[in-house]
Design an enzyme around this catalytic site. Structure first.
Site, PDB file in Angstrom:
ATOM      1  CG  HIS A  75      44.521  39.358   8.062  1.00 51.40           C
ATOM      2  ND1 HIS A  75      43.226  39.773   8.133  1.00 51.40           N
ATOM      3  CD2 HIS A  75      45.176  39.969   9.071  1.00 51.40           C
ATOM      4  CE1 HIS A  75      43.097  40.607   9.138  1.00 51.40           C
ATOM      5  NE2 HIS A  75      44.277  40.745   9.730  1.00 51.40           N
ATOM      6  N   PRO A  76      43.854  35.455   6.148  1.00 60.09           N
ATOM      7  CG  PRO A  76      41.566  35.062   5.823  1.00 60.09           C
ATOM      8  CD  PRO A  76      42.551  35.775   6.736  1.00 60.09           C
ATOM      9  CB  SER A  92      37.762  35.892   7.580  1.00 61.91           C
ATOM     10  OG  SER A  92      38.789  36.621   8.215  1.00 61.91           O
ATOM     11  CD  GLU A  95      35.728  40.959   8.099  1.00 62.33           C
ATOM     12  OE1 GLU A  95      35.563  41.439   9.228  1.00 62.33           O
ATOM     13  OE2 GLU A  95      36.799  40.424   7.737  1.00 62.33           O
ATOM     14  CD  GLN A  96      37.850  35.923   2.062  1.00 67.98           C
ATOM     15  OE1 GLN A  96      37.675  35.224   1.068  1.00 67.98           O
ATOM     16  NE2 GLN A  96      38.943  35.843   2.801  1.00 67.98           N
ATOM     17  CG  PHE A 127      45.867  41.627  -1.458  1.00 70.74           C
ATOM     18  CD1 PHE A 127      46.525  42.723  -1.980  1.00 70.74           C
ATOM     19  CD2 PHE A 127      44.479  41.640  -1.412  1.00 70.74           C
ATOM     20  CE1 PHE A 127      45.812  43.826  -2.449  1.00 70.74           C
ATOM     21  CE2 PHE A 127      43.762  42.730  -1.871  1.00 70.74           C
ATOM     22  CZ  PHE A 127      44.430  43.822  -2.384  1.00 70.74           C
ATOM     23  CB  VAL A 128      45.510  42.386   4.490  1.00 67.11           C
ATOM     24  CG1 VAL A 128      44.388  42.721   5.459  1.00 67.11           C
ATOM     25  CG2 VAL A 128      46.269  41.157   4.959  1.00 67.11           C
ATOM     26  CG  MET A 129      41.009  45.610   0.155  1.00 65.72           C
ATOM     27  SD  MET A 129      40.837  45.497  -1.639  1.00 65.72           S
ATOM     28  CE  MET A 129      39.571  46.731  -1.900  1.00 65.72           C
ATOM     29  CB  ALA A 130      39.025  47.044   4.923  1.00 61.42           C
TER      30      ALA A 130
END
Length: 176
Positions: A75-76, A92, A95-96, A127-130
């Site tokens: 994940h970025p 991504s 989403e961002q 750090f990964v977050m939905a």
């Protein structure tokens, strides 16, 4: 249930290669999750995003910690260099942008950069977050809270967040 709650192509109708080609990128650069899900056997229930997300999520949750870390590391960074360079996956990027991360001020970008680095230094992964339904302020707050976790807690949290991302991605596909 209406057809707009079903995935197209229908997972239950696909052979392994077609399933992986269609759903292998749901987990960022980790088609093995889709491969393992297909091997479990798919039925008509898996044509719904929630059921397929549950099955795929079980594949990630039951994987070794090392394999989970590979997915997390795929994940970025949020609002990171890949986003600024335009090299994120299409999912991504959407989403961002949906969380307003493409609208950060220079000060906010500097804060994201600082937190991304502190997080990676502590945990060894991004750090990964939905972020669907969130905004950059809530994301920055989540960074601060999650920096207090232990590495094991944070790996489990990241896996749970990745599974939420997968559910959101599958739901988006079902809606067309």
């Amino acid at each position: 249930m209406t057809d707009n709650n079903k995935l197209t192509p229908r997972p239950s109708e696909l052979d392994r290669a077609a399933f992986v080609a269609s759903y292998g990128e749901i987990y960022e650069h980790s088609p093995w999750v889709a491969e393992l899900a297909w091997e479990q056997g798919l039925n008509e229930a898996h044509d719904r995003p929630e059921a397929l997300a549950t099955l795929m999520g079980e594949m990630l949750e039951s994987a070794s910690p090392e394999r989970q870390l590979e997915v997390i590391r795929a994940h970025p960074d949020l609002a990171g260099k890949a986003a600024l360079a335009g090299t994120l996956t299409d999912d991504s990027t959407r989403e961002q942008a949906g969380a307003g991360l493409d609208q950060c001020s220079p000060e906010e970008l500097a804060c994201f950069e600082r937190l991304n680095e502190a997080y990676k230094e502590k945990f060894g992964f991004p750090f990964v977050m939905a972020v669907k339904g969130s905004d950059r302020f809530a994301i920055l707050d989540a960074f601060e809270v999650r920096l207090e976790n232990t590495p094991a807690e944070e790996r489990r949290t990241a896996v749970a967040q990745i599974n939420r991302i997968a559910l959101f991605r599958l739901r988006a596909r079902a809606q067309g």
